[in-house]
Design a protein around this motif. Structure first.
Motif, short mmCIF file in Angstrom:
data_model
loop_
_atom_site.label_atom_id
_atom_site.label_comp_id
_atom_site.label_asym_id
_atom_site.label_seq_id
_atom_site.Cartn_x
_atom_site.Cartn_y
_atom_site.Cartn_z
N UNK A 82 7.83 -10.58 25.73
CA UNK A 82 9.19 -11.09 25.89
C UNK A 82 10.25 -10.01 25.66
N UNK A 83 9.79 -8.76 25.34
CA UNK A 83 10.70 -7.65 25.17
C UNK A 83 11.45 -7.66 23.85
N UNK A 84 11.05 -8.50 22.93
CA UNK A 84 11.78 -8.66 21.67
C UNK A 84 11.13 -7.84 20.54
N UNK A 85 11.12 -6.56 20.63
CA UNK A 85 10.65 -5.72 19.54
C UNK A 85 9.20 -5.31 19.70
N UNK A 86 8.74 -4.57 18.71
CA UNK A 86 7.38 -4.06 18.77
C UNK A 86 6.39 -5.15 18.37
N UNK A 87 5.16 -5.03 18.83
CA UNK A 87 4.14 -6.03 18.56
C UNK A 87 3.69 -5.99 17.11
N UNK A 88 3.47 -7.16 16.55
CA UNK A 88 2.91 -7.30 15.20
C UNK A 88 3.70 -6.55 14.14
N UNK A 89 4.95 -6.25 14.37
CA UNK A 89 5.77 -5.59 13.38
C UNK A 89 5.48 -4.10 13.20
N UNK A 90 4.59 -3.54 14.01
CA UNK A 90 4.29 -2.11 13.90
C UNK A 90 5.39 -1.30 14.55
N UNK A 91 5.67 -0.19 13.95
CA UNK A 91 6.62 0.74 14.56
C UNK A 91 5.86 2.00 14.90
N UNK A 92 6.48 2.84 15.65
CA UNK A 92 5.85 4.10 16.02
C UNK A 92 5.54 4.93 14.77
N UNK A 93 6.41 4.90 13.77
CA UNK A 93 6.22 5.65 12.53
C UNK A 93 4.99 5.16 11.77
N UNK A 94 4.83 3.83 11.66
CA UNK A 94 3.66 3.28 10.96
C UNK A 94 2.36 3.68 11.64
N UNK A 95 2.33 3.64 12.95
CA UNK A 95 1.12 4.01 13.70
C UNK A 95 0.78 5.47 13.48
N UNK A 96 1.78 6.34 13.48
CA UNK A 96 1.53 7.76 13.25
C UNK A 96 1.03 8.01 11.83
N UNK A 97 1.59 7.32 10.84
CA UNK A 97 1.14 7.48 9.46
C UNK A 97 -0.32 7.04 9.32
N UNK A 98 -0.66 5.92 9.95
CA UNK A 98 -2.04 5.45 9.88
C UNK A 98 -2.99 6.44 10.56
N UNK A 99 -2.55 7.01 11.67
CA UNK A 99 -3.37 7.99 12.38
C UNK A 99 -3.56 9.23 11.53
N UNK A 100 -2.50 9.71 10.86
CA UNK A 100 -2.61 10.87 9.98
C UNK A 100 -3.59 10.60 8.85
N UNK A 101 -3.48 9.42 8.24
CA UNK A 101 -4.40 9.04 7.16
C UNK A 101 -5.84 9.05 7.64
N UNK A 102 -6.07 8.50 8.82
CA UNK A 102 -7.43 8.45 9.36
C UNK A 102 -7.96 9.86 9.64
#
Length: 163
Positions: free
Chosen positions: A17-37
């Motif tokens: 519906x174009x109303x924000x990012x899915x599941x409350x994730x932001x680009x910053x959170x995804x990058x942090x999780x990727x760095x941790x992994x």
């Protein structure tokens, strides 16, 4: 449903519906999780390499001692330390260590050592072992594969004083 699009090196995912990012994730959170992994995977690989290198060093030293001790059946290994590296061991220090250990009563004469490549950094590991009534504390300097001993130095102590 979700929609994704790429912009340069990053990917953005939005709700349909174009109303924000899915599941409350932001680009910053995804990058942090990727760095941790990535850090977790790298640390795990480093730990496995270090453990494998120490195991190889222990086996090589046990083999070296069994080939070069006058009475290898009288030896009991007490402890191996951690493995580390050094660049401060010069060729003259290696020569002096070899000369010094050739005078120890426990070892055969004419020990065959690995040759050191010019300015090669060496790995070292400390070991404590008993021969007869004496405890020897030795530092073994090894090539980068930890399969061959380049030199070692030993201190002889009375086993009764160690326990």
């Amino acid at each position: 449903s979700l929609c994704s699009h790429s912009r340069g090196a990053s990917t953005h995912t939005y709700r349909a519906d174009g109303m924000g990012s899915s599941f409350g994730y932001t680009q910053t959170n995804t990058r942090k999780e990727m760095r941790k992994a990535i850090i977790f995977i790298f640390a795990g690989m480093l730990l496995l390499v270090a453990c494998g290198q120490r195991h190889t060093a222990k086996n090589s030293i046990e083999q070296f001692l069994s080939e070069n001790l006058q009475q290898p059946d009288d030896m009991t290994i007490l402890h191996f330390g951690r493995i580390d590296s050094t660049r401060i061991i010069s060729d003259s220090i290696i020569y002096n260590m070899r000369e010094s250990t050739s005078k120890l009563q426990y070892f055969n004469k004419g020990i065959n050592y690995a040759e050191r490549t010019s300015n090669q950094s060496l790995l070292f590991i400390r070991a404590s072992y008993i021969i007869g009534k004496d405890t020897l504390e030795s530092t073994f300097y090894m090539d980068k594969t930890t399969q061959e001993v380049v030199a070692f130095k030993s201190i002889v102590k009375n086993a009764e004083n160690i326990r």
